[in-house]
Write an enzyme that holds these catalytic residues in place. Sequence first.
Site, short mmCIF file in Angstrom:
data_model
loop_
_atom_site.label_atom_id
_atom_site.label_comp_id
_atom_site.label_asym_id
_atom_site.label_seq_id
_atom_site.Cartn_x
_atom_site.Cartn_y
_atom_site.Cartn_z
N LYS A 1 1.07 -1.21 -0.16
CA LYS A 1 -0.12 0.05 -0.07
C LYS A 1 0.89 1.04 0.01
CE LYS A 1 -4.00 -2.06 2.11
NZ LYS A 1 -4.99 -2.33 3.32
N ASN B 1 -2.13 0.47 6.67
CA ASN B 1 -1.66 -0.75 7.02
C ASN B 1 -0.73 -1.81 6.23
OD1 ASN B 1 -3.60 -1.69 5.53
ND2 ASN B 1 -4.86 -2.86 7.13
P1 IDP Z 1 -8.21 -6.73 6.01
O1 IDP Z 1 -7.41 -5.79 4.93
O2 IDP Z 1 -7.15 -7.06 6.97
O3 IDP Z 1 -8.83 -7.70 5.01
P2 IDP Z 1 -10.85 -5.25 5.96
O4 IDP Z 1 -11.81 -5.22 7.06
O5 IDP Z 1 -11.24 -6.00 4.73
O6 IDP Z 1 -9.23 -5.69 6.51
O7 IDP Z 1 -10.56 -3.64 5.48
C1 IDP Z 1 -9.97 -3.25 4.25
C2 IDP Z 1 -9.02 -2.21 4.53
O8 IDP Z 1 -9.83 -0.97 5.30
C3 IDP Z 1 -7.89 -2.24 6.07
O9 IDP Z 1 -6.75 -3.12 5.35
C4 IDP Z 1 -7.57 -1.06 5.95
O10 IDP Z 1 -6.70 -0.40 5.20
C5 IDP Z 1 -8.85 -0.21 6.13
N1 IDP Z 1 -9.69 -0.07 7.30
C6 IDP Z 1 -10.05 -1.47 7.82
N2 IDP Z 1 -10.69 -1.08 9.15
C7 IDP Z 1 -10.48 0.45 9.32
C8 IDP Z 1 -10.82 1.36 10.30
O11 IDP Z 1 -11.67 1.12 11.38
N3 IDP Z 1 -10.54 2.60 9.85
C9 IDP Z 1 -9.82 3.06 9.04
N4 IDP Z 1 -9.54 1.91 7.98
C10 IDP Z 1 -9.73 0.76 8.22
#
Ligand code: IDP
Length: 140
Positions: A11, A114
């Site tokens: 990312k 992340n």
């Molecule tokens: P993952 O990438 O571990 O599968 P997901 O729940 O699918 O996690 O969320 C997709 C992406 O959205 C995450 O990797 C992160 O970049 C972002 N994200 C997830 N939860 C949050 C949050 O609570 N605040 C801000 N960004 C978030």
Amino acid sequence: MSGKRTFTMIKPDAVQNGHTGAILNDIITDGFRVVAMKYTRLTPEKAGEFYAVHRERPFYRELVEYMSSGPIVAAILEKENAVESFRKLIGATDPQKAEEGTIRRKYAQSIAANAIHGSDSDENAAIESAFFFSKLEIFE
Ligand code: IDP
Ligand code: MG
């Protein structure tokens, strides 16, 4: 049966902070083989499309803005039980909850920025791979 391929993106935060080489090294050292790779940038429209499943979530706008903020590295990776094995290597979504030694624990900034994406199912791995790569860009 679980599939042999998964899709990843390094990312914008991780690329910006110079972690691309270290992350690719972690991936390859863990036994994944790169079968496609691209250094590219998502437009806000494309980022919105990629994360369309999250469009009702409160962080959707922030996520789309962030994912289109700079270059990324997209890749298709091959290993036995690829999806599950890769999710284990990258760690939990929130880097503070990710296990020691995982890519997100080592290189991520925050729950939004992340460091890396990993597909969550074989079906999504195929959909996400096709979003970035044509058949001719995927090697055996
Ligand atoms: P993952 O990438 O571990 O599968 P997901 O729940 O699918 O996690 O969320 C997709 C992406 O959205 C995450 O990797 C992160 O970049 C972002 N994200 C997830 N939860 C949050 C949050 O609570 N605040 C801000 N960004 C978030
Ligand atoms: Mg996800």
